[in-house]
Scaffold this motif. Structure first.
Motif, PDB file in Angstrom:
ATOM      1  N   TRP A  54     -49.917  -6.117  -6.938  1.00 41.22           N
ATOM      2  CA  TRP A  54     -51.192  -6.792  -7.309  1.00 41.22           C
ATOM      3  C   TRP A  54     -51.910  -7.147  -6.378  1.00 41.22           C
ATOM      4  CZ3 TRP A  54     -52.112  -7.512 -12.279  1.00 41.22           C
ATOM      5  CH2 TRP A  54     -50.980  -7.368 -13.246  1.00 41.22           C
ATOM      6  N   ARG A  55     -51.692  -6.548  -5.039  1.00 40.36           N
ATOM      7  CA  ARG A  55     -52.611  -6.884  -3.868  1.00 40.36           C
ATOM      8  C   ARG A  55     -53.635  -5.874  -3.794  1.00 40.36           C
ATOM      9  NH1 ARG A  55     -52.290  -5.135   1.480  1.00 40.36           N
ATOM     10  NH2 ARG A  55     -53.812  -6.350   2.755  1.00 40.36           N
ATOM     11  N   GLU A  56     -53.354  -4.702  -3.700  1.00 41.40           N
ATOM     12  CA  GLU A  56     -54.111  -3.728  -3.281  1.00 41.40           C
ATOM     13  C   GLU A  56     -54.257  -2.467  -4.567  1.00 41.40           C
ATOM     14  OE1 GLU A  56     -53.088  -1.343   0.066  1.00 41.40           O
ATOM     15  OE2 GLU A  56     -54.709   0.050  -0.065  1.00 41.40           O
ATOM     16  N   LEU A  57     -55.487  -2.532  -4.644  1.00 47.13           N
ATOM     17  CA  LEU A  57     -55.842  -1.280  -5.944  1.00 47.13           C
ATOM     18  C   LEU A  57     -55.874   0.118  -5.197  1.00 47.13           C
ATOM     19  CD1 LEU A  57     -58.437  -3.239  -8.199  1.00 47.13           C
ATOM     20  CD2 LEU A  57     -56.039  -3.097  -8.654  1.00 47.13           C
TER      21      LEU A  57
ATOM     22  N   TYR B 282     -63.491  -3.723  -0.226  1.00 48.18           N
ATOM     23  CA  TYR B 282     -63.334  -2.595  -0.576  1.00 48.18           C
ATOM     24  C   TYR B 282     -64.706  -1.795   0.058  1.00 48.18           C
ATOM     25  CZ  TYR B 282     -59.189  -3.102  -3.544  1.00 48.18           C
ATOM     26  OH  TYR B 282     -58.110  -3.691  -3.959  1.00 48.18           O
TER      27      TYR B 282
ATOM     28  N   TYR C 288     -58.296 -15.427  -4.150  1.00 47.62           N
ATOM     29  CA  TYR C 288     -57.983 -14.190  -3.468  1.00 47.62           C
ATOM     30  C   TYR C 288     -59.194 -13.369  -3.587  1.00 47.62           C
ATOM     31  CZ  TYR C 288     -56.224  -9.407  -2.830  1.00 47.62           C
ATOM     32  OH  TYR C 288     -55.894  -8.085  -2.280  1.00 47.62           O
TER      33      TYR C 288
ATOM     34  N   PHE D 130     -57.536   3.735  -6.134  1.00 44.96           N
ATOM     35  CA  PHE D 130     -58.275   4.027  -6.959  1.00 44.96           C
ATOM     36  C   PHE D 130     -58.251   5.639  -7.179  1.00 44.96           C
ATOM     37  CE2 PHE D 130     -61.021   0.765  -8.238  1.00 44.96           C
ATOM     38  CZ  PHE D 130     -60.951  -0.187  -7.477  1.00 44.96           C
TER      39      PHE D 130
ATOM     40  N   PHE E 155     -57.085  -3.491 -18.389  1.00 43.10           N
ATOM     41  CA  PHE E 155     -55.998  -3.382 -17.616  1.00 43.10           C
ATOM     42  C   PHE E 155     -54.511  -3.359 -18.302  1.00 43.10           C
ATOM     43  CE2 PHE E 155     -54.148  -7.551 -16.265  1.00 43.10           C
ATOM     44  CZ  PHE E 155     -55.367  -8.482 -16.817  1.00 43.10           C
TER      45      PHE E 155
ATOM     46  N   LEU F 177     -59.232  -0.645  -0.111  1.00 39.92           N
ATOM     47  CA  LEU F 177     -58.959  -1.806   0.464  1.00 39.92           C
ATOM     48  C   LEU F 177     -59.121  -1.830   1.933  1.00 39.92           C
ATOM     49  CD1 LEU F 177     -58.200  -5.044  -0.232  1.00 39.92           C
ATOM     50  CD2 LEU F 177     -56.103  -4.412   0.141  1.00 39.92           C
TER      51      LEU F 177
ATOM     52  N   PHE G 196     -55.487  -0.132 -14.155  1.00 43.00           N
ATOM     53  CA  PHE G 196     -56.931  -0.381 -14.556  1.00 43.00           C
ATOM     54  C   PHE G 196     -57.800   0.837 -14.824  1.00 43.00           C
ATOM     55  CE2 PHE G 196     -55.720  -4.555 -12.532  1.00 43.00           C
ATOM     56  CZ  PHE G 196     -54.460  -4.174 -11.820  1.00 43.00           C
TER      57      PHE G 196
ATOM     58  N   THR H 266     -54.073 -12.407  -7.376  1.00 44.40           N
ATOM     59  CA  THR H 266     -53.797 -11.314  -7.055  1.00 44.40           C
ATOM     60  C   THR H 266     -54.880 -10.344  -7.531  1.00 44.40           C
ATOM     61  OG1 THR H 266     -53.124 -10.866  -9.529  1.00 44.40           O
ATOM     62  CG2 THR H 266     -51.453 -11.823  -7.971  1.00 44.40           C
ATOM     63  N   ALA H 267     -54.618  -9.061  -7.643  1.00 48.63           N
ATOM     64  CA  ALA H 267     -56.008  -8.045  -7.825  1.00 48.63           C
ATOM     65  C   ALA H 267     -55.990  -7.686  -9.649  1.00 48.63           C
ATOM     66  CB  ALA H 267     -55.644  -6.617  -7.063  1.00 48.63           C
TER      67      ALA H 267
ATOM     68  N   LEU I 102     -64.537  -4.370 -14.697  1.00 39.08           N
ATOM     69  CA  LEU I 102     -63.155  -4.025 -15.437  1.00 39.08           C
ATOM     70  C   LEU I 102     -63.484  -3.927 -16.811  1.00 39.08           C
ATOM     71  CD1 LEU I 102     -60.059  -3.979 -14.788  1.00 39.08           C
ATOM     72  CD2 LEU I 102     -60.112  -6.404 -15.112  1.00 39.08           C
TER      73      LEU I 102
END
Lengths: 111, 113
Positions: free
Chosen positions: A97-100, B36, B32, A102, A48, B46, A33, B97-98, A45
């Motif tokens: 797809w849960r935690e980004l 952060y 969802y 960075f 992505f 997160l 992303f 989802t993210a 955003l």
């Protein structure tokens, strides 16, 4: 530990220049992303990608393009930089797809 | 598209007190909701997330509550410590989802001694 590396922490460019922001992740994540962070506006955003050569527009894609030729690398391109693109740019990656995760960010100033 | 509003923009609390940050979202399909934390000069990370089939989730001193009817969710930090000082961002997604998160504008939390 997941590592997301952005090649340039600080850049200064002139109006009309072409700008490349590079991002590399070392965890074999499918998803990558590009966000833009501005005071009072949060993170927005830009684009992505969920696979090599695949991309989707985010909320503010105008004036930007992206490239993902390899799984680990996601590039943000400003074809003709403008002063309103002065900002902090954050790259992120994720697998579940849960935690980004960075990167440290690239602060771009366009004069 | 989704719109996420976050309040307050700044919050100052004394060490040991509780802090509450609130967010509202516009898309009733959102399902969802992550939070952060971004410390000064560092990358966002997160800290907790919740899905729409759950009303509350706790992780030590941090909790998140979700009210789907009212379309708002909140972050609660109890027994605040100086290391809690940071900018906190809420976010929402309708994909579960993210993949397409819409972030709030952030809350700068200052924990004073």
């Amino acid at each position: 530990d997941v590592k997301v590396t952005q090649s340039s922490r600080y850049l200064v460019k002139r109006t009309g220049e072409k700008v490349f922001l590079e991002c590399v992740q070392d965890m074999d994540h499918e998803n990558m992303f590009w966000y833009r962070q501005d005071p009072g506006l949060g993170l927005r955003l830009i684009y992505f990608s969920y696979d090599v050569k695949m991309k989707e527009k985010g909320d503010i894609p105008e004036g930007y393009s992206v490239s993902r030729e390899k799984k680990e690398r996601f590039s943000l391109i400003l074809e003709s930089a403008s002063t309103n693109q002065t900002s902090m740019y954050l790259c992120a990656s994720s697998s579940s797809w849960r935690e980004l995760f960075f990167g440290e960010g690239s602060r771009l100033t366009v004069l | 598209g989704e719109n996420v509003e976050q309040h307050p923009s700044t919050l100052s609390v004394q060490e040991g007190d509780s802090a509450v940050i609130k967010c509202t979202y516009s898309d009733s399909a959102s399902n969802y909701f992550p939070w952060y934390k971004q410390e000064l000069g560092k990358r966002p990370q997160l800290i907790i997330d919740i899905r729409s089939n759950v009303g509350e989730k706790k992780d030590q001193r941090i909790a998140v509550t979700l009210n789907k009817t009212a379309k708002h969710f909140s972050l609660h930090i109890t027994e605040t410590q100086p290391e809690d000082s940071a900018v906190y961002f809420c976010a929402a997604s309708n994909t579960g989802t993210a993949s397409k998160l819409t972030f709030g504008t952030g809350t700068r939390l200052q924990v004073t001694l």
